[in-house]
Design a protein around this motif. Structure first.
Motif, mmCIF file in Angstrom:
data_model
loop_
_atom_site.group_PDB
_atom_site.id
_atom_site.type_symbol
_atom_site.label_atom_id
_atom_site.label_comp_id
_atom_site.label_asym_id
_atom_site.label_seq_id
_atom_site.Cartn_x
_atom_site.Cartn_y
_atom_site.Cartn_z
ATOM 1 N N THR A 1 38.696 135.338 44.750
ATOM 2 C CA THR A 1 39.673 135.658 45.364
ATOM 3 C C THR A 1 40.947 134.439 45.715
ATOM 4 O O THR A 1 40.393 133.921 45.735
ATOM 5 C CB THR A 1 39.725 137.235 45.925
ATOM 6 N N ARG A 2 41.835 135.325 45.452
ATOM 7 C CA ARG A 2 43.137 134.367 45.654
ATOM 8 C C ARG A 2 43.980 135.665 46.808
ATOM 9 O O ARG A 2 44.160 136.709 46.208
ATOM 10 C CB ARG A 2 44.172 133.888 44.738
ATOM 11 N N ASN A 3 44.298 134.500 47.727
ATOM 12 C CA ASN A 3 44.683 135.589 48.686
ATOM 13 C C ASN A 3 46.274 135.052 49.078
ATOM 14 O O ASN A 3 46.104 133.510 49.487
ATOM 15 C CB ASN A 3 44.645 135.314 49.865
ATOM 16 N N THR A 4 46.957 135.746 48.720
ATOM 17 C CA THR A 4 48.850 134.827 49.848
ATOM 18 C C THR A 4 48.381 135.613 51.070
ATOM 19 O O THR A 4 48.546 136.555 51.429
ATOM 20 C CB THR A 4 49.943 135.129 48.856
ATOM 21 N N ASP B 1 38.594 138.402 53.178
ATOM 22 C CA ASP B 1 40.009 138.486 53.864
ATOM 23 C C ASP B 1 39.518 137.849 55.063
ATOM 24 O O ASP B 1 40.389 136.918 55.024
ATOM 25 C CB ASP B 1 40.197 139.107 53.531
ATOM 26 N N THR C 1 46.897 138.646 55.327
ATOM 27 C CA THR C 1 47.042 138.735 54.436
ATOM 28 C C THR C 1 48.489 139.931 54.303
ATOM 29 O O THR C 1 47.903 140.823 54.045
ATOM 30 C CB THR C 1 45.930 139.044 53.440
ATOM 31 N N ASP D 1 42.416 130.094 48.330
ATOM 32 C CA ASP D 1 41.155 130.890 47.449
ATOM 33 C C ASP D 1 39.478 130.875 48.128
ATOM 34 O O ASP D 1 39.602 130.300 48.966
ATOM 35 C CB ASP D 1 41.059 129.377 46.297
ATOM 36 N N GLN E 1 48.425 139.921 50.146
ATOM 37 C CA GLN E 1 48.253 139.843 48.662
ATOM 38 C C GLN E 1 47.152 139.318 48.208
ATOM 39 O O GLN E 1 47.232 138.199 48.882
ATOM 40 C CB GLN E 1 49.657 139.920 47.722
ATOM 41 N N SER E 2 46.383 139.508 47.171
ATOM 42 C CA SER E 2 45.313 139.922 47.065
ATOM 43 C C SER E 2 44.800 140.229 45.618
ATOM 44 O O SER E 2 44.948 140.898 45.376
ATOM 45 C CB SER E 2 43.892 140.744 48.022
ATOM 46 N N ALA E 3 44.315 139.564 44.619
ATOM 47 C CA ALA E 3 43.908 140.040 44.005
ATOM 48 C C ALA E 3 42.225 139.064 43.686
ATOM 49 O O ALA E 3 42.038 137.593 44.135
ATOM 50 C CB ALA E 3 44.931 138.426 42.488
ATOM 51 N N SER E 4 41.310 140.183 43.330
ATOM 52 C CA SER E 4 40.048 139.809 42.762
ATOM 53 C C SER E 4 39.059 139.614 42.203
ATOM 54 O O SER E 4 39.621 140.710 41.465
ATOM 55 C CB SER E 4 39.308 140.632 44.280
ATOM 56 N N ASN E 5 37.867 139.500 41.387
ATOM 57 C CA ASN E 5 37.132 139.677 40.667
ATOM 58 C C ASN E 5 35.938 139.794 41.384
ATOM 59 O O ASN E 5 35.135 138.394 41.635
ATOM 60 C CB ASN E 5 37.260 138.136 39.727
#
Length: 150
Positions: free
Chosen positions: A141-144, A75, A93, A127, A95-99
């Motif tokens: 992860t991809r952050n908006t 982040d 940030t 990204d 929003q965040s989607a992570s693996n």
């Protein structure tokens, strides 16, 4: 002709030296980041890199770097990728989607590489890939990101 990094929605490019100076200025007051040992590595108009050496106190009960610390590094890289490119940093940030793909371990240097993606003047995709010392991908992860008003 407008480039991917300079469109009517985005500011003019900032050279790497200017980005490093802006990063140093932000780091001088960003104590959560510096207290965790996160350092600015480099930045340009495509994104930036930040790193941290995993300390024992950053590891969880399984003996691996706490996921929250790894996410914090990712982040931070996303925020610095945008905030070092402007005179008045205002990106956060939203929003965040992570693996999580592999664990980080004590003594390893984790490096977060943030790559700027599409967006507008008020939102932007970033990204981020976090790798360990040996190049293993630890997190993707991809952050908006959203620009604060005012």
């Amino acid at each position: 002709m407008w480039s991917m990094t300079q469109t009517p929605e985005f500011p003019a490019p900032a050279d790497p030296q200017l980005r490093a100076e802006r990063a140093a200025a932000i780091l001088s007051v960003d104590t959560p980041v510096t207290d965790h040992g996160i350092e600015f590595v480099r930045g340009d108009d495509e994104g930036c890199q930040m790193s941290l050496t995993v300390r024992v106190e950053q590891c969880n009960s399984h003996g691996i770097c706490h996921g929250g610390i790894t996410m914090f590094l990712a982040d931070t890289a996303a925020a610095y990728a945008l905030n070092t490119g402007e005179e008045t940093p205002r990106w956060v940030t939203s929003q965040s989607a992570s693996n999580f793909l592999a664990p980080g371990r004590t003594g390893q240097v984790l490096t977060a590489t943030a790559r700027l993606g599409s967006g507008t003047r008020s939102t932007r995709l970033v990204d981020i890939t976090v790798t360990s010392t040996d190049g293993t991908v630890v997190l993707e992860t991809r952050n908006t990101m959203a620009r604060l008003k005012g």
